[in-house]
Structures are given as structure tokens and as C-alpha cells.
Scaffold this active site. Structure first.
Site, mmCIF file in Angstrom:
data_model
loop_
_atom_site.group_PDB
_atom_site.id
_atom_site.type_symbol
_atom_site.label_atom_id
_atom_site.label_comp_id
_atom_site.label_asym_id
_atom_site.label_seq_id
_atom_site.Cartn_x
_atom_site.Cartn_y
_atom_site.Cartn_z
ATOM 1 N N ASP A 138 0.848 -1.196 0.000
ATOM 2 C CA ASP A 138 0.000 0.000 0.000
ATOM 3 C C ASP A 138 0.885 1.248 0.000
ATOM 4 O O ASP A 138 1.683 1.430 0.930
ATOM 5 C CB ASP A 138 -0.895 0.023 1.247
ATOM 6 N N LYS A 201 -7.259 3.018 -3.126
ATOM 7 C CA LYS A 201 -7.613 3.068 -1.707
ATOM 8 C C LYS A 201 -7.807 4.526 -1.297
ATOM 9 O O LYS A 201 -7.098 5.410 -1.769
ATOM 10 C CB LYS A 201 -6.473 2.412 -0.910
ATOM 11 N N LYS A 237 -10.555 -0.168 -1.957
ATOM 12 C CA LYS A 237 -10.329 -0.296 -0.517
ATOM 13 C C LYS A 237 -10.590 1.030 0.195
ATOM 14 O O LYS A 237 -9.779 1.942 0.143
ATOM 15 C CB LYS A 237 -8.897 -0.757 -0.232
#
Length: 292
Positions: A138, A201, A237
């Protein structure tokens, strides 16, 4: 990719924030209740990246969290486990050495959470984290560069980081609270997907505004349009500030209505959360549960 202004014209980037808010309210008003069920709570539980990203994290603490994931089925044999665990790079070896369940090992990298460091460091940290055992990475976009309209630089950085991920999945964090507008969120989503993001995300959870239903609406619209034009399913996400069962069901409802049932699995939809797991367990069991 050389002309992002041309790319933005191909997609519906001219979004009005008030209209987005109204569309979110319309979807939730019509469909929230039908998804507010134990079956959906269980599905959301299976989509969690169980996260610990504190400066005070210790080897012992991460070992303990990992053991709880390992032993989850002993305590809750009727429930699915979480999708992955998410930690800082230096703690990936701890998770890898301790984890026995078929759960992903996610890690933040690339100068998380501000992304204000040299590209060489971002690339090296990503590569080292994958080498230590992370199966998912991430990273945060260079928000300052994006806000200055330096889209090509943001794209180039993400492309290099993607290459350094090798077989690990790349989740690109837009830090939507810092982007402020629906139009910026849509454009940042497109830049990230163009650079090869496997997931986009919302947030790091380190800013005052994290995942909002409005951000979910815009990012899912971007993913939908991207899939329609390119035949590529990108995951989504929401992360940061999602702690209650109600929060999870709201985001679930928006994903379901915009992207459809194909996205309702942990290959294409995750929650970045720490407190959410216990709250979902409590809702499922009908009593307070403090397992994680």
C-alpha cells in the site's frame, strides 16, 4: 502516458460535489436496509485488512495479532477469517514467521504516510518489503505533485513502484481527504489505474478526513468506467475512520450498487480497519466481542 488532460476528457471528471452527496444519499436511502444483515457483516469481516500502523508497534504486539488470526477458526469456526494483515515494512518478517493461515501479508511502503521522500527510497523500500514477504503493498500518491497538476510525475513514480512490487499487488492510496473535491478524486483514481494499480484506496487513516461515502462513490464510478473502457477490474479499498458496522454496510452498499456483485469479495474489495473487526464480530454474535 503523456497527456492526462486528454485522458480526463474521456472519463466523466467534471463532478459536482453537491450532486455526488445527493447521489450517495439516494443510494443509501434505497438500499442500506437490505444490506444491514448478518450475512453482509460476515462478508465484510472477510474483506478486512486487519491493520496496525502505530509508531509504538512492537514485535510482541504484532506476533500477538498474528496469533489471533491463526487461532480465529478455533474461536469462530462458523465465520470467515480476515483477508490480510497490514503492518509497517520492518514488521513484515514478524508476520511472515508467525502466520499459519492463508491470509495476505500487506504492508505500507513508499514513504508512508506522507510520501514526501525520494523516489529511489520509495522504490527501494517497496522492493525490500516484498523481498521480506509482503504479498500486498500500500503506497500513497505524491499528493503535493498531484495538486500542482504534475500528473505525469505522479504516474511515473507509481509505475516505477509497481515494477518494484514484482508479484505483489499494489494498492494506491489517494488520500482523498487532502484532495478535497470529487473531480480531484476522480482524476487521481485515473492516474493510479493508468500506472497499474491493482487496487485504489481512499486514505492512510492519518489525516483528519479519511474514507467518506462520497469518496467511495467517486472512486467506484472511476473503477466502473475504467473497466467498461479497458476490460480491467481494479479493486477498491476504503480505509481510515471505518470502525462501526454501519460504516461498513454503507460502503458495501455503494460498492454493490455501483460496481455490482462481482466486486463483493476480498479479491476486489477490502476494508482497511482495526476496530471494525471486533464491531462486526459483535454485530454477528449479538453481544460485545473483543477478540482482536
Amino acid at each position: 502516458m503523456t497527456n492526462f488532460e486528454e485522458l480526463f476528457k474521456v472519463y466523466n471528471c467534471k463532478l459536482n460535489d453537491e450532486v455526488v452527496k445527493q447521489e450517495v444519499e439516494k443510494i443509501l436511502s434505497a438500499h442500506f436496509a437490505e444490506n444491514d444483515t448478518p450475512a453482509v457483516y460476515k462478508q465484510c469481516l472477510n474483506q478486512i485488512d486487519l491493520t496496525s500502523l502505530n509508531g509504538s508497534d512492537t514485535h510482541a504486539g504484532i506476533e500477538s495479532m498474528t496469533r489471533k488470526v491463526n487461532e480465529f477458526k478455533q474461536h469462530f469456526p462458523h465465520l470467515p477469517n480476515v483477508a490480510a494483515m497490514c503492518v509497517y515494512p520492518a514488521l513484515v518478517p514478524v508476520v511472515k514467521e508467525t502466520l499459519t493461515e492463508n491470509v495476505g501479508i500487506a504492508a505500507v511502503a513508499g514513504g508512508f504516510p506522507a510520501s514526501q521522500t525520494f523516489l529511489e527510497i520509495k522504490v527501494a523500500e517497496t522492493a525490500m518489503t516484498v523481498l521480506e514477504g509482503a504479498t500486498e503493498i500500500d503506497v500513497v500518491i505524491s499528493i503535493g505533485k498531484f495538486l500542482e497538476g504534475r500528473y505525469e510525475e505522479v504516474y511515473d513514480e507509481l509505475s516505477e513502484i509497481k515494477a518494484s512490487c514484482r508479484d505483489a499487488h499494489l494498492k494506491v492510496i489517494l488520500e482523498t481527504g487532502e484532495l478535497k473535491t470529487a473531480e480531484n478524486i476522480m482524476k487521481a483514481s485515473l492516474v493510479a489505474m493508468s500506472a497499474g494499480a491493482d487496487f485504489i484506496k481512499t486514505s492512510t487513516g492519518k489525516t483528519s478526513v479519511s474514507a467518506t461515502p462520497e469518496a467511495t462513490y467517486v472512486m467506484c464510478q472511476a473503477i466502473k468506467q475504467w473497466n467498461e473502457k479497458n476490460g480491467q477490474k481494479v479493486g477498491y479499498k476504503p480505509a481510515g475512520g471505518i470502525s462501526t458496522t454501519e460504516d461498513a454496510v454503507k460502503h458495501y452498499t455503494l460498492v454493490k450498487e455501483i460496481l455490482g456483485t462481482e466486486w463483493l469479495n476480498n479479491k476486489l474489495f477490502r476494508f482497511g480497519a482495526s476496530r471494525l473487526a471486533n464491531n462486526l464480530l459483535s454485530s454477528i454474535e449479538g453481544k460485545e466481542v473483543k477478540y482482536f
